[in-house]
Write an enzyme that holds these catalytic residues in place. Structure first.
Site, PDB file in Angstrom:
ATOM      1  N   TYR A 143       0.822  -1.223   0.000  1.00  0.00           N
ATOM      2  CA  TYR A 143       0.000   0.000   0.000  1.00  0.00           C
ATOM      3  C   TYR A 143       0.853   1.269   0.000  1.00  0.00           C
ATOM      4  CZ  TYR A 143      -3.906  -3.101   1.153  1.00  0.00           C
ATOM      5  OH  TYR A 143      -4.849  -4.095   1.130  1.00  0.00           O
ATOM      6  N   LYS A 194       3.879 -15.381   1.571  1.00  0.00           N
ATOM      7  CA  LYS A 194       3.921 -16.309   0.441  1.00  0.00           C
ATOM      8  C   LYS A 194       5.370 -16.463  -0.024  1.00  0.00           C
ATOM      9  CE  LYS A 194       0.723 -16.812  -2.723  1.00  0.00           C
ATOM     10  NZ  LYS A 194       0.276 -18.217  -2.579  1.00  0.00           N
ATOM     11  N   ASP A 227      -2.418 -18.140   1.383  1.00  0.00           N
ATOM     12  CA  ASP A 227      -3.601 -18.771   0.793  1.00  0.00           C
ATOM     13  C   ASP A 227      -4.078 -19.927   1.667  1.00  0.00           C
ATOM     14  OD1 ASP A 227      -1.147 -19.851   0.084  1.00  0.00           O
ATOM     15  OD2 ASP A 227      -1.822 -20.626  -1.849  1.00  0.00           O
ATOM     16  N   ASP A 251      -4.933  -7.300   5.838  1.00  0.00           N
ATOM     17  CA  ASP A 251      -6.190  -6.622   5.505  1.00  0.00           C
ATOM     18  C   ASP A 251      -7.257  -7.678   5.187  1.00  0.00           C
ATOM     19  OD1 ASP A 251      -7.983  -4.699   4.795  1.00  0.00           O
ATOM     20  OD2 ASP A 251      -6.889  -3.949   3.065  1.00  0.00           O
ATOM     21  N   ASP A 255     -10.372  -9.301   7.959  1.00  0.00           N
ATOM     22  CA  ASP A 255     -11.801  -9.189   7.641  1.00  0.00           C
ATOM     23  C   ASP A 255     -12.466 -10.564   7.608  1.00  0.00           C
ATOM     24  OD1 ASP A 255     -11.702  -6.480   7.530  1.00  0.00           O
ATOM     25  OD2 ASP A 255     -12.607  -6.297   5.547  1.00  0.00           O
TER      26      ASP A 255
END
Ligand code: NAD
Length: 370
Positions: A143, A194, A227, A251, A255
């Site tokens: 970001y 990852k 994942d 993020d 959620d």
């Protein structure tokens, strides 16, 4: 009377002041019944600060935030500010606080109280008693990484770039928070990246492993690809204690974890900065929900996310784990006894207002002292 520390209370807009009122009653209770005194300042932020000073965060408020041991924040925003330019939106007050206090560690617990297990989208037995903590790096990663932007190519098509970037100090400081938090919980950290396909993931795993060997061997550490973590969160969420991960994965995963609990009015959060010389971290505690203009001023707001955020304040800024436990247990008890604000109402339960819910928590706190 034992002086515990000083707090800056920023109720904000909409239901913010309503839910903050219940925190103030608990602060009063701690002083009266436990002899624990907090110095409290109260100030404006967001829309209420815009109305008073023309800015979402006044310089003087920022000064108070920097001087406080912890900031307890309600919520900001409202439809009357929708047309404001970006720098004059209420949310800028919160973003500026996070930036100025360099709050790089975002803690999002996902707790499922037994009485609310039915509200989850997962089967009751998978989530009942769930208590996990997602720790998200908040100030680095994709970001913020440069270069970023959209360019037009000679053939008229476009090319967009975002850069995922992490440095050794950034990884080590968030991992250290993860290990420290785990020590106050069930002593297990899952580091998520990852490393199979991303260089930042390789460095992330190396640095977390190194820091663990150097300073946190007493905490259990596991590594998991992001994942797989997403899958495990909905398959068997109770396997986790603390998940530490980067800005982007955090993020998404926070959620997903939030929805395991099934209710926005029940989700607390904290954002922490680097420790100072005395070992104290700058910190801001807030419910995940917004200012809920649709129910503001009607006594319908659920104060429990705000109260759970205050329990985090006690635990993480003041090392008052016992008091935090006491408050969390009181919240579990009021739910067991059937008290419900409208957002979590279920058949056969007792629908109550914001203040009645707060009072029920205080009554149980009183009873817990015998
Ligand atoms: P919201 O979280 O305010 O509300 C979403 C829905 O959940 C609404 O129906 C609301 O009534 C309900 N809800 C939220 N908190 C509740 C509580 N404690 N008890 C009972 N019901 C609750 O999100 P939104 O409607 O998208 O945004 C409203 C305003 O809040 C906007 O201005 C938005 O920008 C702002 N916002 C602020 C923050 C923050 O201050 N951190 C976070 C999210 C949204």
């Amino acid at each position: 009377m034992n002086q515990v520390g000083n707090l800056l209370l920023l109720p904000g807009d909409g239901i913010g002041p309503e839910v903050m009122g219940e925190v103030e009653r608990v602060i009063g209770w701690l002083g009266d019944r436990q002899g624990m005194k907090f110095e409290c300042e109260r100030d404006l932020v967001g829309g209420s600060a815009l109305d008073a000073h023309g800015l979402p965060l006044a310089e003087s408020t920022l000064g108070l935030a920097k001087a406080a041991d912890a900031v307890v924040f309600g919520a900001v925003g409202g439809p009357q500010y929708d047309a404001n330019p970006f720098h004059l939106k209420p949310e800028q007050g919160l973003l500026q606080l996070r930036k100025e206090l360099d709050l790089f560690a975002n803690l999002r617990p996902a707790m499922v109280f037994p009485a609310l297990a039915e509200a989850s989208s997962l089967k009751k037995e998978l989530v009942e008693g769930l208590d996990i903590l997602i720790l998200r790096e908040l100030t680095g990663g994709v970001y913020f990484g440069e270069p970023r932007g959209i360019e037009t190519l000679p053939d008229g098509t476009k090319r967009a770039v975002d850069t995922q970037v992490y440095t050794t100090p950034e990884i080590r400081r968030i991992a250290a928070v993860g290990f420290e938090l785990a020590k106050k919980r069930r002593n297990h950290v899952t580091s998520v990246e990852k490393a199979n396909v991303m260089h930042t993931g390789v460095l992330w795993r190396e640095e977390v492993t190194k820091l663990h060997a150097e300073a946190f061997q007493d905490v259990e550490l596991a590594h998991m690809y992001a994942d797989n973590c997403a899958m495990q969160l909905v398959r068997r969420p109770k396997q986790f204690d603390v998940i530490v991960t980067d800005n982007l994965f955090g993020d998404l995963l926070s959620d997903a974890a939030a929805m395991l609990t099934g209710s926005l009015g029940m989700l607390p959060s904290a954002s922490l900065g680097a420790p100072d010389q005395a070992g104290r971290r700058k910190a801001l505690y807030e419910p995940v929900h917004g200012s809920a203009p649709d129910i503001a001023g009607q006594g319908k707001a659920n104060p429990l996310a705000m109260l759970l955020s205050f329990a985090m304040t006690l635990r993480y800024s003041f090392d008052l784990g016992l008091e935090a436990d006491r408050l969390e247990k009181a919240i579990a008890s009021v739910l067991d006894q059937g008290y419900r604000t409208p957002d979590i109402m279920q058949p056969g339960m007792r629908e109550v207002s914001t203040t009645a819910m707060g009072q029920a928590v205080l009554d149980i706190l009183d009873a817990s002292l015998g």
